[in-house]
Design an enzyme around this catalytic site. Structure first.
Site, PDB file in Angstrom:
ATOM      1  N   ASP A  96       0.779  -1.235   0.000  1.00 35.02           N
ATOM      2  CA  ASP A  96       0.000   0.000   0.000  1.00 35.02           C
ATOM      3  C   ASP A  96       0.816   1.293   0.000  1.00 35.02           C
ATOM      4  OD1 ASP A  96      -1.672  -2.104   0.399  1.00 35.02           O
ATOM      5  OD2 ASP A  96      -2.848  -1.174   1.985  1.00 35.02           O
ATOM      6  N   GLU A 116       1.904  -9.104  11.472  1.00 37.25           N
ATOM      7  CA  GLU A 116       1.725  -8.744  10.062  1.00 37.25           C
ATOM      8  C   GLU A 116       3.090  -8.428   9.421  1.00 37.25           C
ATOM      9  OE1 GLU A 116      -0.908  -5.414   9.881  1.00 37.25           O
ATOM     10  OE2 GLU A 116      -1.111  -5.473   7.702  1.00 37.25           O
TER      11      GLU A 116
HETATM   12  C1  GLC Z   1      -2.890  -4.381   3.696  1.00 39.25           C
HETATM   13  C2  GLC Z   1      -1.727  -4.903   2.855  1.00 39.25           C
HETATM   14  C3  GLC Z   1      -2.267  -5.758   1.717  1.00 39.25           C
HETATM   15  C4  GLC Z   1      -3.139  -6.864   2.296  1.00 39.25           C
HETATM   16  C5  GLC Z   1      -4.243  -6.290   3.214  1.00 39.25           C
HETATM   17  C6  GLC Z   1      -4.996  -7.361   3.963  1.00 39.25           C
HETATM   18  O1  GLC Z   1      -3.712  -3.531   2.984  1.00 39.25           O
HETATM   19  O2  GLC Z   1      -0.973  -3.840   2.352  1.00 39.25           O
HETATM   20  O3  GLC Z   1      -1.230  -6.314   0.962  1.00 39.25           O
HETATM   21  O4  GLC Z   1      -3.726  -7.603   1.277  1.00 39.25           O
HETATM   22  O5  GLC Z   1      -3.659  -5.443   4.166  1.00 39.25           O
HETATM   23  O6  GLC Z   1      -4.116  -8.167   4.678  1.00 39.25           O
END
Ligand code: GLC
Length: 447
Positions: A178, A414
């Site tokens: 992101d 994460e």
């Molecule tokens: C965040 C991450 C993305 C992922 C999402 C859900 O937005 O950047 O890559 O898919 O979270 O885990």
């Protein structure tokens, strides 16, 4: 009697399976409970890759639910919402995306209006390779094959207008990374006119420390881009021909597409269908990526900004990932490796975990901020496979060790600090658990 190591691995597998169990909703697996309470596209692929080793039915259901939300034009949306979680705790929800304005959006399930990296065919191929019931896996592949084809056709037909064999993304979230520093120069050029950013309220900051998340300026631009897509009713041609300010040929997205298209060819072959068109397509994407996204001066792969018509010279881990799809020749691979194996990322003789998402020597590097430095397990998992393909086994083992030790020592976070291993973002993160399961099962198989 299992050895101490075997016992340790077994305990870790159980802990990882428990994370997935906690996040399972009955029809799909949430990335995590609080921050991401819906279904995300590439998360579900990684999750299926973990499940297939021990729960084939779950692996299938996971992708099935996602593909139930496939748009009529073939797009697999990046989020499929869970109607039980529409309590205003996640932004942007369906009422912000308003995808009903598109004739292509699916009936029945609510989704976002963008996509994520196409790991899907790779996931199905790995399900065929690793599932216990091979006949069932073959039947499943047969069942989902046409939808995979429709998805790949969407990408090549709608996202590659000049037939370059490279597809574009039109929002940072489509890359899966992101707030990667790669987007900084692109977002800096986006200046929404006064009053054009629709009102919104961020929800992520109530779950995670703001210092680890994207800034408000970035969020304004994320939201503004969605507003532009809504205005064009999510029609791809209208979006790209109406001065869309974000159109990027991304290294990671195209690498994943290249590998997935090759995996689609393999699936076709195993189903008795003609694999050649997909093999050829994958080869063309490999060549185009190797040509257009290679930065000869720095010996590295970089993104291409179609708006400014120039390469984006940010040094992020994704620049090594073409190794995953076997794209570089051995001499380019060596240049990549020689850079990876420096203090800029992680040297084999350093004590760091391998490998951070961003060059440490960059002034923008942060060991705790989301996609701007910390270690993410999914990118490392792909890089590990890529390095093995080229015989860089020591480094591949080092990464595998990080994939095991980071959650073992710190929990299923994460993302992680590359020096201390401290976990950040949400806990009980599904793909951290699922890919650890994959790595441990492979270790078990190989003794
Ligand atoms: C965040 C991450 C993305 C992922 C999402 C859900 O937005 O950047 O890559 O898919 O979270 O885990």
């Amino acid at each position: 009697m299992p050895s101490a190591k075997e016992k340790e691995f077994q305990d870790l597998i159980e802990a990882a399976e428990n994370v997935l169990k906690k996040n399972w909703t009955g029809s799909f697996t949430k990335p995590t409970n609080s921050l991401y309470p819906h279904q995300w596209s590439w998360d579900s692929c990684f999750i299926s890759i973990g499940y297939c080793h021990y729960n084939q039915e779950r692996a299938e259901k996971e992708l099935e639910r996602l593909f139930d939300a496939q748009w009529d034009n073939g797009m697999i949306p990046h989020i499929v919402f869970d109607k039980n979680e529409l309590n205003g705790l996640y932004f942007p929800g369906p009422d912000f995306w308003q995808v009903d304005c598109s004739p292509d959006s699916p009936a029945g399930l609510e989704s976002s209006g963008i996509c994520q990296p196409p790991v899907h065919a790779t996931a199905v191929r790995l399900m065929m390779d690793h599932s216990k019931d091979t006949k069932r896996a073959l039947d499943y592949a047969e069942k989902i094959y046409d939808q995979l084809v429709k998805w790949h056709n969407y990408l090549y037909d709608e996202r590659d207008p000049e037939d370059e064999n490279l597809v574009y993304i039109r929002h940072p979230w489509e890359s899966g990374q992101d707030n990667s520093p790669v987007w900084d120069p692109v977002l800096k050029e986006i200046n929404p006119p006064p009053g054009e950013i629709p009102p919104y309220e961020r929800k992520d900051l109530s779950h995670v420390d703001a210092a680890e998340r994207p800034t408000d300026e970035e969020y304004d631009r994320y939201v503004y881009l969605v507003e532009l897509f809504r205005r064009q009713k999510y029609d791809e041609k209208s979006i790209r021909t109406s001065d869309c300010p974000f159109l990027v040929q991304d290294v990671l997205f195209n690498t994943i597409l290249c590998q997935a298209t090759l995996d689609l060819a393999e699936i076709a072959k195993r189903l008795g269908k003609d694999p050649r068109p997909w093999k050829d397509q994958s080869q063309k994407t490999a060549e185009a990526l190797d040509q257009k996204l290679w930065d000869e001066e720095n010996g590295f792969y970089v993104d291409f900004d179609m708006v400014s018509n120039s390469q984006i010279h940010e040094r992020v881990l994704a620049g090594f990932l073409p190794l995953f799809a076997g794209i570089p020749d051995p001499s380019r691979a060596e240049r990549l490796f020689n850079y990876l194996n420096t203090h800029c990322f992680c040297r084999l003789d350093d004590t760091c975990f391998a490998a951070p998402t961003f060059d440490r020597s960059s002034p923008e590097y942060s060991s705790s901020k989301y996609w701007r430095g910390p270690i993410w397990i999914n990118l490392n998992w792909m890089l590990c496979i890529g390095l093995s393909k080229y015989g860089y086994d020591l480094y591949a083992d080092r990464i595998m060790e990080s994939i095991i030790q980071l959650p073992a020592q710190n929990g299923f976070y994460e993302y992680f600090d590359p020096d201390t291993g401290k976990g950040y973002g949400s806990t009980d993160f599904s793909w951290t658990a699922a890919l650890l399961i994959d790595v441990l099962y492979q270790r078990k198989l190989n003794g």
